[in-house]
Scaffold this motif. Structure first.
Motif, mmCIF file in Angstrom:
data_model
loop_
_atom_site.group_PDB
_atom_site.id
_atom_site.type_symbol
_atom_site.label_atom_id
_atom_site.label_comp_id
_atom_site.label_asym_id
_atom_site.label_seq_id
_atom_site.Cartn_x
_atom_site.Cartn_y
_atom_site.Cartn_z
ATOM 1 N N LEU A 1 -33.202 24.961 17.599
ATOM 2 C CA LEU A 1 -31.736 25.533 17.463
ATOM 3 C C LEU A 1 -31.760 27.190 17.658
ATOM 4 C CD1 LEU A 1 -29.048 24.841 16.405
ATOM 5 C CD2 LEU A 1 -29.707 25.471 14.121
ATOM 6 N N ARG A 2 -32.396 27.897 16.767
ATOM 7 C CA ARG A 2 -32.839 29.410 17.098
ATOM 8 C C ARG A 2 -33.928 29.691 16.063
ATOM 9 N NH1 ARG A 2 -27.436 28.877 15.815
ATOM 10 N NH2 ARG A 2 -28.066 29.418 13.462
ATOM 11 N N GLU B 1 -31.936 35.132 9.861
ATOM 12 C CA GLU B 1 -30.489 33.862 9.991
ATOM 13 C C GLU B 1 -30.188 33.618 8.529
ATOM 14 O OE1 GLU B 1 -29.450 31.733 12.081
ATOM 15 O OE2 GLU B 1 -30.346 32.504 14.032
ATOM 16 N N ARG C 1 -29.345 35.952 6.560
ATOM 17 C CA ARG C 1 -28.457 36.977 6.351
ATOM 18 C C ARG C 1 -29.075 38.012 5.363
ATOM 19 N NH1 ARG C 1 -26.654 35.022 10.753
ATOM 20 N NH2 ARG C 1 -24.457 34.914 10.834
ATOM 21 N N GLY D 1 -28.796 42.102 11.788
ATOM 22 C CA GLY D 1 -29.073 41.948 13.130
ATOM 23 C C GLY D 1 -29.482 40.375 13.203
ATOM 24 N N ALA D 2 -29.997 40.012 14.684
ATOM 25 C CA ALA D 2 -30.677 38.763 15.070
ATOM 26 C C ALA D 2 -31.425 39.015 16.071
ATOM 27 C CB ALA D 2 -29.368 37.897 15.488
ATOM 28 N N HIS D 3 -32.222 37.823 16.572
ATOM 29 C CA HIS D 3 -33.281 38.167 17.501
ATOM 30 C C HIS D 3 -33.048 37.137 18.657
ATOM 31 C CE1 HIS D 3 -35.374 39.067 13.588
ATOM 32 N NE2 HIS D 3 -36.098 39.814 14.421
ATOM 33 N N THR D 4 -33.254 37.649 19.810
ATOM 34 C CA THR D 4 -33.056 36.650 20.944
ATOM 35 C C THR D 4 -34.511 36.726 21.818
ATOM 36 O OG1 THR D 4 -32.552 38.693 22.448
ATOM 37 C CG2 THR D 4 -30.878 37.276 21.213
ATOM 38 N N ARG D 5 -34.756 35.634 22.920
ATOM 39 C CA ARG D 5 -35.796 35.735 23.805
ATOM 40 C C ARG D 5 -36.256 37.397 23.959
ATOM 41 N NH1 ARG D 5 -38.828 31.270 25.645
ATOM 42 N NH2 ARG D 5 -37.837 30.722 23.908
ATOM 43 N N ALA E 1 -36.782 40.199 26.230
ATOM 44 C CA ALA E 1 -36.058 40.611 27.690
ATOM 45 C C ALA E 1 -36.931 40.101 28.756
ATOM 46 C CB ALA E 1 -35.791 42.094 27.614
ATOM 47 N N GLN F 1 -38.679 37.660 29.118
ATOM 48 C CA GLN F 1 -38.817 36.259 29.009
ATOM 49 C C GLN F 1 -40.326 35.547 28.594
ATOM 50 O OE1 GLN F 1 -36.587 34.018 28.983
ATOM 51 N NE2 GLN F 1 -35.462 33.696 31.012
ATOM 52 N N ARG G 1 -36.807 40.119 20.388
ATOM 53 C CA ARG G 1 -35.910 41.316 20.676
ATOM 54 C C ARG G 1 -34.827 41.294 19.481
ATOM 55 N NH1 ARG G 1 -31.079 41.477 24.792
ATOM 56 N NH2 ARG G 1 -31.331 43.402 25.492
ATOM 57 N N ILE H 1 -31.472 42.343 17.921
ATOM 58 C CA ILE H 1 -30.345 42.882 18.452
ATOM 59 C C ILE H 1 -29.324 42.886 17.399
ATOM 60 C CG2 ILE H 1 -30.766 42.303 20.717
ATOM 61 C CD1 ILE H 1 -28.619 40.108 20.375
ATOM 62 N N PHE I 1 -33.277 46.592 20.320
ATOM 63 C CA PHE I 1 -32.360 47.543 20.417
ATOM 64 C C PHE I 1 -33.098 49.071 19.800
ATOM 65 C CE2 PHE I 1 -27.973 45.650 20.981
ATOM 66 C CZ PHE I 1 -28.570 45.064 22.082
ATOM 67 N N LEU J 1 -27.337 40.225 27.052
ATOM 68 C CA LEU J 1 -28.109 39.648 28.246
ATOM 69 C C LEU J 1 -28.631 38.334 27.714
ATOM 70 C CD1 LEU J 1 -30.144 40.228 30.556
ATOM 71 C CD2 LEU J 1 -31.970 40.896 28.916
ATOM 72 N N PRO K 1 -31.241 35.776 28.887
ATOM 73 C CA PRO K 1 -32.311 35.861 30.087
ATOM 74 C C PRO K 1 -32.701 34.624 30.487
ATOM 75 C CG PRO K 1 -32.863 36.678 27.452
ATOM 76 C CD PRO K 1 -31.653 36.088 27.476
ATOM 77 N N LYS L 1 -25.215 26.211 24.662
ATOM 78 C CA LYS L 1 -25.579 25.022 24.023
ATOM 79 C C LYS L 1 -24.520 24.003 23.580
ATOM 80 C CE LYS L 1 -29.323 27.329 21.477
ATOM 81 N NZ LYS L 1 -29.510 27.824 20.262
ATOM 82 N N PHE M 1 -23.415 20.715 21.281
ATOM 83 C CA PHE M 1 -23.917 19.664 20.376
ATOM 84 C C PHE M 1 -22.852 18.486 20.406
ATOM 85 C CE2 PHE M 1 -26.615 22.821 17.808
ATOM 86 C CZ PHE M 1 -26.411 24.052 18.531
ATOM 87 N N ASN N 1 -24.951 31.758 15.528
ATOM 88 C CA ASN N 1 -25.343 32.772 14.876
ATOM 89 C C ASN N 1 -24.122 33.683 15.409
ATOM 90 O OD1 ASN N 1 -26.234 35.449 13.954
ATOM 91 N ND2 ASN N 1 -28.429 34.945 13.890
ATOM 92 N N VAL O 1 -23.859 36.716 15.333
ATOM 93 C CA VAL O 1 -24.523 37.990 15.793
ATOM 94 C C VAL O 1 -24.744 37.935 17.399
ATOM 95 C CG1 VAL O 1 -26.475 39.720 15.623
ATOM 96 C CG2 VAL O 1 -25.497 38.590 13.558
ATOM 97 N N ILE O 2 -25.120 36.844 17.825
ATOM 98 C CA ILE O 2 -25.494 36.703 19.050
ATOM 99 C C ILE O 2 -24.604 35.589 19.949
ATOM 100 C CG2 ILE O 2 -27.820 37.706 18.964
ATOM 101 C CD1 ILE O 2 -28.976 34.625 18.434
#
Lengths: 231, 86
Positions: A56-57, A93, A95, A99-103, A105, A107, A145, A147, A175, B15, B17, B41, B43, B68, B70-71
């Motif tokens: 999911l994330r 997640e 809260r 903020g949040a996290h992604t892959r 930059a 990869q 990452r 953000i 960021f 971005l 990626p 995605k 679902f 989410n 935020v993203i």
């Protein structure tokens, strides 16, 4: 001080976090994701790993675990909570922090001994540091990452909620080089690098003094214990 | 049984990626004209029935669990009618 370390399906660094608590002079208490019982602990660590395979994330499914209801409740009442790596992602997640996290930059998964600057030495987990102190602890992540939208970045920079910043290299495209953040109150802290892996001479990052002798991470755990003693 | 489809995309200004890597691969394959690939995605929720209450709950889950904010953005929630499929 009894400090709980929550184990989720896919946690990897729960035992290292328990060990770090013991090395700092605390009593580690193993907590289980599927329970609603915090076992009377006075602080909580959400450890690193890849809970639920990052499905999911990263951290998303773990943040919906039964015990997280109690963790969120305790955090909102002021209990110190530290989220490391996957635990940082869970805090975002849930809260509890902005903020949040992604892959990353670039990869790729990255593992390196990472220099950080302590930007806020007043949180529950950083009082043993001095403001602006540079430390080195290991970093290892894929979705690291950090953000947030411009307004949030401006707010957390202004309110001192940026707890740690990457120095030298920004390893994942976060960021503002942000490595760790806290909530407004300063009792909840999350960061991508791993303090629990730099707590025992012989098993930490290299230092100019000797190979693997870095123990900068120990201060996270002694800080929260010291703060509890002062109260 | 009907299926509710929720689609989630990374926010346009962020971005992506994964998408960027695929864009690069297409270009290396010599495929021209693909300026950007973005990966999201989908679902698929199989449910007993669909009514306003179910859709309201799915909307809530889409916002709170499947994405989410935020993203990511929830870009669509649609109902597939399987009852007439062969």
């Amino acid at each position: 001080m009894r400090i709980g370390v929550v184990t989720f399906p896919g946690s990897l660094d729960d035992r290292d976090a328990q060990r770090a608590v013991r090395l700092a002079g605390g009593e580690p208490v193993a907590l289980w994701h599927g329970s609603h019982d915090l076992d009377g602990v006075e602080a909580i660590i959400l450890p690193g790993g890849f809970s639920y395979g990052d499905y999911l994330r990263a951290g998303a499914i773990a943040s919906l675990s039964p015990i997280m209801t109690e963790v969120v409740d305790a955090a909102n009442k002021g209990m110190p909570v530290l989220g490391i790596c996957n635990g940082f992602q869970m805090l975002a997640e849930a809260r509890l922090i902005p903020g949040a996290h992604t892959r990353n930059a670039h990869q790729q998964f990255i593992r390196r001994d990472q220099r950080l600057r302590v930007e806020n030495a007043a949180t529950d987990w950083t009082t043993g540091f001095t403001q602006g102190q540079e430390i080195t602890i290991p970093l290892k992540n894929a979705d690291g990452r950090f953000i947030a939208d411009d307004e949030t970045i401006k707010r957390i920079e202004g309110e001192g909620q940026v707890a740690f910043r990457y120095v030298g290299v920004n390893p994942n495209g976060s960021f503002d080089d942000i490595a760790g953040v806290s909530n407004e109150r300063g009792n909840v802290v999350g960061l991508m690098p791993h303090p629990e892996h730099a707590t025992e001479p012989g098993f930490g990052p290299d230092t100019p003094a000797a190979m693997s002798s870095g123990v900068d991470g120990l201060t996270f755990f002694t800080s929260v214990i010291q703060k509890a003693l002062v109260k | 049984m009907p299926t509710i489809v929720v689609e989630v995309m990374p926010k346009a200004e962020l971005l992506d990626p994964q998408g960027k890597a695929v864009t690069g691969a297409l270009s290396r394959m010599g495929r021209q004209g693909y300026h950007e690939v973005r990966i999201g995605k989908r679902f698929e929720l199989t449910v007993d029935h669909v009514d306003d209450a179910v859709l309201a709950e799915v909307k809530e889950l889409a916002d709170d669990v499947f994405s989410n904010s935020v993203i990511e953005d929830v870009v669509s929630i649609t109902v597939l009618d399987n009852t007439v499929s062969a």
